[in-house]
Scaffold this motif. Sequence first.
Motif, PDB file in Angstrom:
ATOM      1  N   ALA A 195      52.287  24.802 -25.917  1.00 12.51           N
ATOM      2  CA  ALA A 195      52.293  26.259 -26.081  1.00 12.51           C
ATOM      3  C   ALA A 195      53.543  26.842 -25.443  1.00 12.51           C
ATOM      4  CB  ALA A 195      51.051  26.860 -25.453  1.00 12.51           C
ATOM      5  N   GLN A 196      54.216  27.699 -26.172  1.00 21.22           N
ATOM      6  CA  GLN A 196      55.397  28.387 -25.648  1.00 21.22           C
ATOM      7  C   GLN A 196      55.124  29.888 -25.719  1.00 21.22           C
ATOM      8  OE1 GLN A 196      58.894  27.020 -27.706  1.00 21.22           O
ATOM      9  NE2 GLN A 196      58.202  24.904 -27.735  1.00 21.22           N
ATOM     10  N   THR A 197      54.251  30.327 -24.845  1.00 21.59           N
ATOM     11  CA  THR A 197      53.745  31.693 -24.924  1.00 21.59           C
ATOM     12  C   THR A 197      53.631  32.311 -23.539  1.00 21.59           C
ATOM     13  OG1 THR A 197      52.419  31.073 -26.846  1.00 21.59           O
ATOM     14  CG2 THR A 197      51.855  33.130 -25.765  1.00 21.59           C
ATOM     15  N   ARG A 198      54.083  33.526 -23.415  1.00 20.19           N
ATOM     16  CA  ARG A 198      53.848  34.298 -22.191  1.00 20.19           C
ATOM     17  C   ARG A 198      52.452  34.901 -22.283  1.00 20.19           C
ATOM     18  NH1 ARG A 198      57.330  37.757 -23.035  1.00 20.19           N
ATOM     19  NH2 ARG A 198      59.071  36.830 -21.885  1.00 20.19           N
ATOM     20  N   MET A 199      51.689  34.875 -21.193  1.00 21.44           N
ATOM     21  CA  MET A 199      50.312  35.374 -21.227  1.00 21.44           C
ATOM     22  C   MET A 199      50.103  36.509 -20.235  1.00 21.44           C
ATOM     23  SD  MET A 199      48.292  31.791 -21.793  1.00 21.44           S
ATOM     24  CE  MET A 199      49.709  30.728 -21.512  1.00 21.44           C
ATOM     25  N   VAL A 200      49.475  37.569 -20.738  1.00 24.93           N
ATOM     26  CA  VAL A 200      49.130  38.738 -19.923  1.00 24.93           C
ATOM     27  C   VAL A 200      47.644  38.997 -20.108  1.00 24.93           C
ATOM     28  CG1 VAL A 200      49.541  41.198 -19.530  1.00 24.93           C
ATOM     29  CG2 VAL A 200      51.439  39.716 -20.230  1.00 24.93           C
ATOM     30  N   ALA A 201      46.952  39.300 -19.029  1.00 25.14           N
ATOM     31  CA  ALA A 201      45.504  39.530 -19.100  1.00 25.14           C
ATOM     32  C   ALA A 201      45.157  40.867 -18.453  1.00 25.14           C
ATOM     33  CB  ALA A 201      44.742  38.405 -18.399  1.00 25.14           C
ATOM     34  N   ALA A 202      44.094  41.483 -18.977  1.00 29.87           N
ATOM     35  CA  ALA A 202      43.619  42.754 -18.416  1.00 29.87           C
ATOM     36  C   ALA A 202      42.099  42.747 -18.374  1.00 29.87           C
ATOM     37  CB  ALA A 202      44.113  43.929 -19.271  1.00 29.87           C
ATOM     38  N   THR A 203      41.540  43.488 -17.445  1.00 31.55           N
ATOM     39  CA  THR A 203      40.080  43.594 -17.355  1.00 31.55           C
ATOM     40  C   THR A 203      39.699  44.849 -16.593  1.00 31.55           C
ATOM     41  OG1 THR A 203      38.058  42.463 -16.676  1.00 31.55           O
ATOM     42  CG2 THR A 203      39.946  42.264 -15.211  1.00 31.55           C
ATOM     43  N   SER A 204      38.535  45.363 -16.906  1.00 30.63           N
ATOM     44  CA  SER A 204      37.985  46.491 -16.155  1.00 30.63           C
ATOM     45  C   SER A 204      36.912  46.003 -15.180  1.00 30.63           C
ATOM     46  CB  SER A 204      37.368  47.516 -17.122  1.00 30.63           C
ATOM     47  OG  SER A 204      36.349  46.911 -17.898  1.00 30.63           O
ATOM     48  N   ARG A 205      36.682  44.680 -15.160  1.00 26.89           N
ATOM     49  CA  ARG A 205      35.663  44.104 -14.300  1.00 26.89           C
ATOM     50  C   ARG A 205      36.246  43.674 -12.951  1.00 26.89           C
ATOM     51  NH1 ARG A 205      31.408  40.424 -17.712  1.00 26.89           N
ATOM     52  NH2 ARG A 205      31.023  41.845 -19.445  1.00 26.89           N
ATOM     53  N   ASP A 206      35.351  43.462 -11.981  1.00 26.67           N
ATOM     54  CA  ASP A 206      35.741  42.956 -10.672  1.00 26.67           C
ATOM     55  C   ASP A 206      35.711  41.435 -10.741  1.00 26.67           C
ATOM     56  OD1 ASP A 206      36.023  42.161  -8.046  1.00 26.67           O
ATOM     57  OD2 ASP A 206      34.692  43.704  -7.230  1.00 26.67           O
ATOM     58  N   LEU A 207      36.859  40.818 -11.000  1.00 21.92           N
ATOM     59  CA  LEU A 207      36.903  39.370 -11.171  1.00 21.92           C
ATOM     60  C   LEU A 207      36.564  38.620  -9.889  1.00 21.92           C
ATOM     61  CD1 LEU A 207      39.984  38.746 -13.512  1.00 21.92           C
ATOM     62  CD2 LEU A 207      37.562  38.998 -14.104  1.00 21.92           C
ATOM     63  N   GLN A 208      36.906  39.203  -8.737  1.00 29.69           N
ATOM     64  CA  GLN A 208      36.557  38.552  -7.479  1.00 29.69           C
ATOM     65  C   GLN A 208      35.046  38.435  -7.335  1.00 29.69           C
ATOM     66  OE1 GLN A 208      38.910  40.979  -4.636  1.00 29.69           O
ATOM     67  NE2 GLN A 208      39.850  39.048  -4.013  1.00 29.69           N
ATOM     68  N   ALA A 209      34.338  39.500  -7.682  1.00 29.43           N
ATOM     69  CA  ALA A 209      32.882  39.471  -7.617  1.00 29.43           C
ATOM     70  C   ALA A 209      32.320  38.471  -8.624  1.00 29.43           C
ATOM     71  CB  ALA A 209      32.308  40.864  -7.873  1.00 29.43           C
ATOM     72  N   MET A 210      32.960  38.384  -9.789  1.00 28.01           N
ATOM     73  CA  MET A 210      32.521  37.432 -10.802  1.00 28.01           C
ATOM     74  C   MET A 210      32.739  35.993 -10.344  1.00 28.01           C
ATOM     75  SD  MET A 210      33.701  39.204 -14.396  1.00 28.01           S
ATOM     76  CE  MET A 210      32.925  37.892 -15.373  1.00 28.01           C
ATOM     77  N   VAL A 211      33.835  35.749  -9.601  1.00 21.56           N
ATOM     78  CA  VAL A 211      34.095  34.420  -9.050  1.00 21.56           C
ATOM     79  C   VAL A 211      32.989  34.046  -8.061  1.00 21.56           C
ATOM     80  CG1 VAL A 211      35.617  33.091  -7.542  1.00 21.56           C
ATOM     81  CG2 VAL A 211      36.584  34.448  -9.400  1.00 21.56           C
ATOM     82  N   GLN A 212      32.637  34.978  -7.193  1.00 19.22           N
ATOM     83  CA  GLN A 212      31.587  34.722  -6.207  1.00 19.22           C
ATOM     84  C   GLN A 212      30.232  34.484  -6.865  1.00 19.22           C
ATOM     85  OE1 GLN A 212      31.754  38.081  -3.562  1.00 19.22           O
ATOM     86  NE2 GLN A 212      33.736  37.496  -2.703  1.00 19.22           N
ATOM     87  N   ALA A 213      30.010  35.138  -8.018  1.00 24.02           N
ATOM     88  CA  ALA A 213      28.741  34.984  -8.724  1.00 24.02           C
ATOM     89  C   ALA A 213      28.740  33.746  -9.624  1.00 24.02           C
ATOM     90  CB  ALA A 213      28.447  36.228  -9.551  1.00 24.02           C
ATOM     91  N   GLY A 214      29.871  33.075  -9.732  1.00 28.12           N
ATOM     92  CA  GLY A 214      29.956  31.890 -10.568  1.00 28.12           C
ATOM     93  C   GLY A 214      30.169  32.196 -12.038  1.00 28.12           C
ATOM     94  N   ASP A 215      30.565  33.424 -12.353  1.00 31.43           N
ATOM     95  CA  ASP A 215      30.760  33.825 -13.747  1.00 31.43           C
ATOM     96  C   ASP A 215      32.219  33.749 -14.189  1.00 31.43           C
ATOM     97  OD1 ASP A 215      28.043  34.391 -14.056  1.00 31.43           O
ATOM     98  OD2 ASP A 215      28.293  36.408 -13.229  1.00 31.43           O
ATOM     99  N   PHE A 216      33.115  33.433 -13.234  1.00 35.72           N
ATOM    100  CA  PHE A 216      34.528  33.329 -13.580  1.00 35.72           C
ATOM    101  C   PHE A 216      35.140  32.225 -12.736  1.00 35.72           C
ATOM    102  CE2 PHE A 216      38.946  34.583 -14.190  1.00 35.72           C
ATOM    103  CZ  PHE A 216      38.934  35.046 -15.495  1.00 35.72           C
ATOM    104  N   ARG A 217      35.945  31.370 -13.376  1.00 38.81           N
ATOM    105  CA  ARG A 217      36.540  30.236 -12.683  1.00 38.81           C
ATOM    106  C   ARG A 217      37.529  30.710 -11.618  1.00 38.81           C
ATOM    107  NH1 ARG A 217      32.677  26.921 -14.264  1.00 38.81           N
ATOM    108  NH2 ARG A 217      32.901  26.095 -16.398  1.00 38.81           N
ATOM    109  N   GLU A 218      37.342  30.221 -10.398  1.00 40.34           N
ATOM    110  CA  GLU A 218      38.216  30.653  -9.303  1.00 40.34           C
ATOM    111  C   GLU A 218      39.661  30.223  -9.539  1.00 40.34           C
ATOM    112  OE1 GLU A 218      38.376  30.633  -4.422  1.00 40.34           O
ATOM    113  OE2 GLU A 218      37.165  29.123  -5.464  1.00 40.34           O
ATOM    114  N   GLU A 219      39.865  29.021 -10.034  1.00 40.14           N
ATOM    115  CA  GLU A 219      41.229  28.539 -10.264  1.00 40.14           C
ATOM    116  C   GLU A 219      41.931  29.378 -11.329  1.00 40.14           C
ATOM    117  OE1 GLU A 219      43.689  24.418 -11.280  1.00 40.14           O
ATOM    118  OE2 GLU A 219      41.506  24.373 -11.004  1.00 40.14           O
TER     119      GLU A 219
END
Length: 255
Positions: free
Chosen positions: A69-93
């Motif tokens: 892949a030769q692509t620049r990646m940008v991500a956006a969210t309105s959610r609290d990803l840190q809280a999702m990481v603690q809840a196991g709903d988002f990969r910490e890495e």
Amino acid sequence: MFQELGDSELFGRENETSTSEVGKVELAKDGTLFFNEIGEMTLDTQDKLLRLLAERTFERAGGNQTLAAQTRMVAATSRDLQAMVQAGDFREELYLRLQVFPLYIPPLREHKEDIPALVEFCKNRVAAYLGKEPVSFNSEVMEILQDYDWPGNVRELEHFIQRAVIACKGSQIEMADLMQYGFDIVNAVLGLKGQASSTPQHEIIPLLEFERRYILEVLNATNWRVKGAQGAAALLEVPPSTLYGKMRKLGIKSP
């Protein structure tokens, strides 16, 4: 978005007929791939994206060939990803890899001083789009708009102004207009001020009836033109086919 977006749409697919479908990752070659609301991505897709970020490689669905892949990646969210990481709903890495250059965009409630300028810009644009004379908001209405927290941010403010300009019969939007087309805003603000009991009575109608009336107002404002740059579908930001379907469902017929 990611609940509906399959891996084949993102990474492509190898078919049994030896043909391949190119996904968004390949289409964005040498460009930028924007992940909106990345917090909605499933854990399985998160793992695949993590590999894409870490190794810059991926495989199409149904295939075993490793592609670069030769692509620049940008991500956006309105959610609290840190809280999702603690809840196991988002990969910490994955979260840590997305934190290379974080940007915080404050919600509208944190810069309410910009609301008058946003109102001025939005109302003039909507009026010009509809071919109407510019309208103004009286001081009482503007005070309410600045006191409201706008959980939907600028998009919610824009949609409210759109409704108000369409419904306004004169040159100024009064409190009565706000009560009719933005009662949730008025009720929220007055309730916070402890004045809910002084709120004037209003008509409570079923949601479908409210939708029917609003679509009728937009159709009347556009002279019943559905398609095109100046049509009702464009103003409502929906495909013409969707608006036609709504009209059939709600019993709306062209005069």
